[in-house]
Write a protein that holds these residues in place. Structure first.
Motif, PDB file in Angstrom:
ATOM      1  N   ILE A   1       1.513   5.019   0.724  1.00  0.00           N
ATOM      2  CA  ILE A   1       0.954   5.990   1.659  1.00  0.00           C
ATOM      3  C   ILE A   1       1.333   7.384   1.181  1.00  0.00           C
ATOM      4  O   ILE A   1       2.509   7.731   1.136  1.00  0.00           O
ATOM      5  CB  ILE A   1       1.444   5.731   3.086  1.00  0.00           C
ATOM      6  CG1 ILE A   1       0.973   4.348   3.513  1.00  0.00           C
ATOM      7  CG2 ILE A   1       0.958   6.805   4.040  1.00  0.00           C
ATOM      8  CD1 ILE A   1       1.632   3.806   4.728  1.00  0.00           C
TER       9      ILE A   1
ATOM     10  N   ASP B   1      -5.840  -1.988  13.122  1.00  0.00           N
ATOM     11  CA  ASP B   1      -6.748  -1.290  12.211  1.00  0.00           C
ATOM     12  C   ASP B   1      -7.081   0.139  12.606  1.00  0.00           C
ATOM     13  O   ASP B   1      -7.598   0.898  11.798  1.00  0.00           O
ATOM     14  CB  ASP B   1      -8.058  -2.072  12.090  1.00  0.00           C
ATOM     15  CG  ASP B   1      -7.837  -3.474  11.565  1.00  0.00           C
ATOM     16  OD1 ASP B   1      -7.022  -3.639  10.641  1.00  0.00           O
ATOM     17  OD2 ASP B   1      -8.463  -4.413  12.097  1.00  0.00           O
TER      18      ASP B   1
ATOM     19  N   ARG C   1       0.753  -4.050  11.425  1.00  0.00           N
ATOM     20  CA  ARG C   1       0.202  -4.248  10.072  1.00  0.00           C
ATOM     21  C   ARG C   1       0.794  -5.471   9.387  1.00  0.00           C
ATOM     22  O   ARG C   1       0.128  -6.142   8.618  1.00  0.00           O
ATOM     23  CB  ARG C   1       0.453  -3.020   9.204  1.00  0.00           C
ATOM     24  CG  ARG C   1      -0.399  -1.851   9.553  1.00  0.00           C
ATOM     25  CD  ARG C   1      -0.124  -0.608   8.729  1.00  0.00           C
ATOM     26  NE  ARG C   1       0.824  -0.746   7.657  1.00  0.00           N
ATOM     27  CZ  ARG C   1       0.631  -0.304   6.415  1.00  0.00           C
ATOM     28  NH1 ARG C   1      -0.478   0.306   6.103  1.00  0.00           N
ATOM     29  NH2 ARG C   1       1.564  -0.454   5.504  1.00  0.00           N
TER      30      ARG C   1
ATOM     31  N   LEU D   1      -1.655   7.077   9.269  1.00  0.00           N
ATOM     32  CA  LEU D   1      -0.429   6.971   8.478  1.00  0.00           C
ATOM     33  C   LEU D   1      -0.320   8.084   7.438  1.00  0.00           C
ATOM     34  O   LEU D   1       0.759   8.624   7.219  1.00  0.00           O
ATOM     35  CB  LEU D   1      -0.336   5.604   7.806  1.00  0.00           C
ATOM     36  CG  LEU D   1       0.082   4.460   8.726  1.00  0.00           C
ATOM     37  CD1 LEU D   1      -0.063   3.121   8.014  1.00  0.00           C
ATOM     38  CD2 LEU D   1       1.497   4.652   9.228  1.00  0.00           C
ATOM     39  N   ARG D   2      -1.421   8.456   6.805  1.00  0.00           N
ATOM     40  CA  ARG D   2      -1.388   9.552   5.829  1.00  0.00           C
ATOM     41  C   ARG D   2      -0.994  10.864   6.518  1.00  0.00           C
ATOM     42  O   ARG D   2      -0.214  11.650   5.985  1.00  0.00           O
ATOM     43  CB  ARG D   2      -2.736   9.684   5.123  1.00  0.00           C
ATOM     44  CG  ARG D   2      -2.982   8.572   4.117  1.00  0.00           C
ATOM     45  CD  ARG D   2      -4.306   8.657   3.351  1.00  0.00           C
ATOM     46  NE  ARG D   2      -4.842   9.973   3.160  1.00  0.00           N
ATOM     47  CZ  ARG D   2      -5.867  10.507   3.865  1.00  0.00           C
ATOM     48  NH1 ARG D   2      -6.464   9.791   4.793  1.00  0.00           N
ATOM     49  NH2 ARG D   2      -6.298  11.727   3.616  1.00  0.00           N
TER      50      ARG D   2
ATOM     51  N   GLU E   1      -5.017   3.796   8.485  1.00  0.00           N
ATOM     52  CA  GLU E   1      -4.684   4.375   7.184  1.00  0.00           C
ATOM     53  C   GLU E   1      -4.692   5.903   7.245  1.00  0.00           C
ATOM     54  O   GLU E   1      -3.831   6.563   6.669  1.00  0.00           O
ATOM     55  CB  GLU E   1      -5.656   3.895   6.097  1.00  0.00           C
ATOM     56  CG  GLU E   1      -5.580   2.413   5.802  1.00  0.00           C
ATOM     57  CD  GLU E   1      -6.345   1.562   6.826  1.00  0.00           C
ATOM     58  OE1 GLU E   1      -7.266   2.073   7.512  1.00  0.00           O
ATOM     59  OE2 GLU E   1      -6.002   0.382   6.964  1.00  0.00           O
ATOM     60  N   THR E   2      -5.662   6.466   7.951  1.00  0.00           N
ATOM     61  CA  THR E   2      -5.747   7.915   8.109  1.00  0.00           C
ATOM     62  C   THR E   2      -4.573   8.430   8.927  1.00  0.00           C
ATOM     63  O   THR E   2      -3.936   9.427   8.579  1.00  0.00           O
ATOM     64  CB  THR E   2      -7.084   8.308   8.773  1.00  0.00           C
ATOM     65  OG1 THR E   2      -8.156   7.845   7.952  1.00  0.00           O
ATOM     66  CG2 THR E   2      -7.190   9.807   8.979  1.00  0.00           C
TER      67      THR E   2
ATOM     68  N   GLU F   1       3.791  -0.446  11.797  1.00  0.00           N
ATOM     69  CA  GLU F   1       4.186  -1.385  10.748  1.00  0.00           C
ATOM     70  C   GLU F   1       4.314  -2.805  11.293  1.00  0.00           C
ATOM     71  O   GLU F   1       3.981  -3.768  10.613  1.00  0.00           O
ATOM     72  CB  GLU F   1       5.477  -0.920  10.078  1.00  0.00           C
ATOM     73  CG  GLU F   1       5.789  -1.621   8.793  1.00  0.00           C
ATOM     74  CD  GLU F   1       4.715  -1.486   7.723  1.00  0.00           C
ATOM     75  OE1 GLU F   1       4.696  -2.364   6.827  1.00  0.00           O
ATOM     76  OE2 GLU F   1       3.890  -0.552   7.760  1.00  0.00           O
TER      77      GLU F   1
ATOM     78  N   MET G   1       0.843  -1.167   0.000  1.00  0.00           N
ATOM     79  CA  MET G   1       0.000   0.000   0.000  1.00  0.00           C
ATOM     80  C   MET G   1       0.896   1.242   0.000  1.00  0.00           C
ATOM     81  O   MET G   1       1.762   1.401   0.848  1.00  0.00           O
ATOM     82  CB  MET G   1      -0.889  -0.040   1.245  1.00  0.00           C
ATOM     83  CG  MET G   1      -1.533   1.266   1.611  1.00  0.00           C
ATOM     84  SD  MET G   1      -2.751   1.030   2.900  1.00  0.00           S
ATOM     85  CE  MET G   1      -2.120   2.120   4.139  1.00  0.00           C
TER      86      MET G   1
END
Length: 136
Positions: A3, A80, A58, A102-103, A99-100, A55, A1
């Motif tokens: 980022i 998550d 994940r 990490l961005r 995900e948010t 990480e 993925m």
């Protein structure tokens, strides 16, 4: 993925080297931005510690949530999502998808000086005796 930096937050280092952010008040980006700017405060090693923990979860190299407690914030990082709470202000709490986070962390990373990141990596290696696991 892959980022990419978050679009719903602006993070920058001011002329004195302090990391600042702007985001829509009450948004996930604002909550994560406040946590990062208050507890990491431009410390590359702390950011790398958090990224390594995310990480590890994940990639299934760790199974227990990682807890981070700083000046005013407590965060529990799961595979998550990240539960974030301010220790002093009850309304500054929330659960944000990894995900948010990490961005936003990518945006934070980009705002730090390269020398800060490199010093953080060296300190991580010295303390943990391994390279950090990074999502990018």
């Amino acid at each position: 993925m892959t980022i990419t930096p978050a679009r719903d937050i602006r993070i920058w280092s001011d002329e004195k080297g302090y990391v600042q952010h702007t985001a829509r008040e009450g948004s996930d980006a604002d909550l994560v931005g406040q946590w990062l700017t208050s507890d990491i405060q431009g410390d590359g090693e702390h950011l790398i510690e958090l990224l390594d923990a995310i990480e590890a979860l994940r990639s299934a190299q760790a199974y227990k949530p990682y807890e981070a407690s700083g000046n005013a914030w407590h965060a529990v990082i799961g595979k998550d999502h990240v539960d974030i709470e301010n220790k002093y202000m009850d309304h500054l709490t929330g659960t944000v998808p990894v995900e948010t986070v990490l961005r936003i962390m990518r945006s934070y990373w980009d705002a730090l000086r390269e020398s800060t990141i490199e010093e953080g990596k060296r300190n991580f290696l010295k303390f943990h005796r391994r390279e950090p696991r990074l999502p990018w």
